[in-house]
Design a protein around this motif. Structure first.
Motif, PDB file in Angstrom:
ATOM      1  N   GLY A  87      -9.413  -4.450   9.835  1.00  0.00           N
ATOM      2  CA  GLY A  87      -9.127  -3.031   9.713  1.00  0.00           C
ATOM      3  C   GLY A  87      -7.711  -2.721  10.149  1.00  0.00           C
ATOM      4  O   GLY A  87      -6.953  -3.605  10.559  1.00  0.00           O
ATOM      5  N   ALA A  88      -7.343  -1.458  10.091  1.00  0.00           N
ATOM      6  CA  ALA A  88      -5.995  -1.062  10.501  1.00  0.00           C
ATOM      7  C   ALA A  88      -5.758  -1.318  11.981  1.00  0.00           C
ATOM      8  O   ALA A  88      -4.649  -1.637  12.402  1.00  0.00           O
ATOM      9  N   SER A  89      -6.823  -1.239  12.788  1.00  0.00           N
ATOM     10  CA  SER A  89      -6.660  -1.390  14.241  1.00  0.00           C
ATOM     11  C   SER A  89      -7.721  -2.275  14.878  1.00  0.00           C
ATOM     12  O   SER A  89      -7.870  -2.285  16.093  1.00  0.00           O
ATOM     13  N   HIS A  90      -8.470  -3.029  14.053  1.00  0.00           N
ATOM     14  CA  HIS A  90      -9.537  -3.852  14.623  1.00  0.00           C
ATOM     15  C   HIS A  90      -9.813  -5.071  13.748  1.00  0.00           C
ATOM     16  O   HIS A  90      -9.420  -5.125  12.570  1.00  0.00           O
ATOM     17  N   LEU A  91     -10.505  -6.033  14.334  1.00  0.00           N
ATOM     18  CA  LEU A  91     -11.059  -7.172  13.594  1.00  0.00           C
ATOM     19  C   LEU A  91     -12.539  -7.249  13.913  1.00  0.00           C
ATOM     20  O   LEU A  91     -12.950  -7.036  15.056  1.00  0.00           O
ATOM     21  N   ILE A 160      -0.677  -6.871  -1.954  1.00  0.00           N
ATOM     22  CA  ILE A 160       0.414  -6.416  -2.809  1.00  0.00           C
ATOM     23  C   ILE A 160       0.917  -5.058  -2.315  1.00  0.00           C
ATOM     24  O   ILE A 160       0.225  -4.047  -2.414  1.00  0.00           O
ATOM     25  N   ASN A 161       2.106  -5.047  -1.749  1.00  0.00           N
ATOM     26  CA  ASN A 161       2.742  -3.827  -1.244  1.00  0.00           C
ATOM     27  C   ASN A 161       1.778  -2.940  -0.450  1.00  0.00           C
ATOM     28  O   ASN A 161       1.665  -1.735  -0.721  1.00  0.00           O
ATOM     29  N   PRO A 162       1.092  -3.492   0.539  1.00  0.00           N
ATOM     30  CA  PRO A 162       0.145  -2.672   1.310  1.00  0.00           C
ATOM     31  C   PRO A 162       0.904  -1.683   2.195  1.00  0.00           C
ATOM     32  O   PRO A 162       1.792  -2.078   2.963  1.00  0.00           O
ATOM     33  N   PRO A 163       0.596  -0.380   2.111  1.00  0.00           N
ATOM     34  CA  PRO A 163       1.409   0.630   2.794  1.00  0.00           C
ATOM     35  C   PRO A 163       1.363   0.574   4.315  1.00  0.00           C
ATOM     36  O   PRO A 163       2.303   1.015   4.973  1.00  0.00           O
ATOM     37  N   ILE A 164       0.281   0.049   4.911  1.00  0.00           N
ATOM     38  CA  ILE A 164       0.179   0.047   6.380  1.00  0.00           C
ATOM     39  C   ILE A 164       0.190  -1.368   6.945  1.00  0.00           C
ATOM     40  O   ILE A 164      -0.198  -1.584   8.083  1.00  0.00           O
TER      41      ILE A 164
END
Length: 395
Positions: A87-91, A160-164
């Motif tokens: 995730g953006a802040s977790h695994l 591919i070009n992931p924004p975060i």
């Protein structure tokens, strides 16, 4: 559900295994009739699958006279797959058996912006720890599935070009993890794998479903006619970066203004609450404030649900799903977020499209991504092609 036997090649052993993947025990005679070959041929194919440790005899079936007929079924506990939800802040990482049942899992807070090497090394560390915890050998692991919070090129498994995800563009995620585990690695967008996990867990007979993840980011996984819809470039369902009127000039992490994510994600709601004088740094704090009955938090969450509902109303007219599942941390606010979604969807969409529609909370909860990633690995590991490769390696 899609009948996997349709795509199974007539290679004999692998074809037979596809029949047994449903876990239902069958006699050799039943299998011979289903496949259309002699019982002696079925016996040889069963012997091959038993040598791979994939099937075994189970309790005897009722006999009509003479020697009881032994039944054969898939052995779900002999091998495992690893599913990793990044995730953006977790695994969140878990090991499942061949039926998709989770045997053990582990999680850790870690920003995906820390970079691919650090994040994937942590996936390898947690996965290896789970194998050791269960007393499993590396040879018991058949495949690894990974969900990433950004667009993924399905053919290569590369972001591919992931924004975060700074530093992740074009990174060879499958190759990096394959070097550590020595097995095939399958990679997809996190919401895509969540939709697979949720469908497997709660909606196996539903052909048209949208899974919405509302957390640090917002995205959707789309099941259409029983098949995961990825789109030409793997960005189907990226609803978080649709511009919405209520977003005004809010700057999104993708660099654009007015995105749904900038208005209705967990961090976005937390910022609104900060402006109201409440202590909220992220989506978890928002969930906690709602649980405490803080009315300002309840109102903000309800409005976030309405904002998501605005975008889903358009999706509904395009896709006409029978189920919309709401997952991610914002779904943990209970009915407040989902009530906002329902309020707008049912009032803005034609009655014909909503007469049988269900909008529900995820059954899998925070495990949806991990379970879906494991399903991604399972579908590959137990495919006819993979079974044929196992047979060839045995010779």
């Amino acid at each position: 559900m899609v009948d996997i036997r349709k795509n199974a090649p007539a290679t004999g052993v692998s074809e037979l295994f596809q029949l047994l993947r449903d876990g239902r025990p069958r006699t050799r005679s039943e299998l011979a009739e289903l496949v259309g070959v002699a019982r002696s041929t079925i016996a040889l194919r069963i012997d091959s699958l038993m040598e791979l440790g994939l099937v075994a005899p189970v309790e005897d079936a009722a006999s009509t006279g003479g020697r009881p007929s032994s039944r054969i079924a898939m052995q779900a506990d002999t091998k495992v797959v690893l599913g990793a939800d990044v995730g953006a802040s977790h695994l969140r990482v878990g090991l499942t058996d061949l039926s998709g049942t989770c045997l053990a899992d582990s999680s850790r807070d870690l920003l995906v912006s820390a970079g691919p090497e650090r994040v994937l090394d942590t996936v390898a560390e947690l996965g290896s720890g789970l194998l050791e915890q269960l007393g499993r050998e590396r040879t018991d692991l058949l495949a690894v599935g990974v969900g990433l919070p950004g667009p993924v090129e399905h053919s290569t498994g590369q972001p591919i070009n992931p924004p975060i995800m700074p530093g992740w563009h074009g990174f060879d995620v499958p190759g990096y993890l394959q070097d550590r585990f020595g097995v095939p690695v399958l990679v997809d967008n996190d919401v895509n794998v969540m939709s697979m996990g949720e469908r497997q867990a709660a909606w196996p007979d539903v052909e048209d479903l949208i899974f919405v993840k509302a957390a640090t980011g917002i995205g959707a996984g789309i099941i259409c006619n029983g098949t995961l819809l990825r789109g030409a470039d793997g960005v189907a369902g990226d609803i978080g970066h649709i511009r919405v009127p209520g977003g005004a000039e809010l700057l999104c992490r993708c660099g654009n203004y007015g995105c749904l994510e900038a208005l209705a994600s967990g961090p976005a709601v937390a910022r609104k609450l900060q402006e109201s004088g409440l202590s909220a740094a992220n989506g978890r704090d928002v969930v906690a404030l709602v649980a405490q009955g803080e009315q300002e938090a309840v109102r903000a969450v309800r409005q976030a649900g309405r904002d998501v509902g605005e975008v889903l109303s358009a999706c509904l007219s395009m896709m006409n799903p029978s189920v919309i599942v709401i997952g991610g941390s914002m779904a943990l606010t209970g009915e407040h977020f989902i009530a906002g979604v329902r309020e707008v969807v049912y009032s803005r969409t034609m009655p014909l499209a909503t007469q049988h529609l269900q909008i529900v909370q995820s059954v899998s909860g925070m495990d949806a991504g991990m379970l879906g990633a494991a399903m991604l690995a399972l579908h590959h590991a137990l495919s006819p092609e993979s079974i044929d490769e196992m047979l060839a390696a045995r010779v």
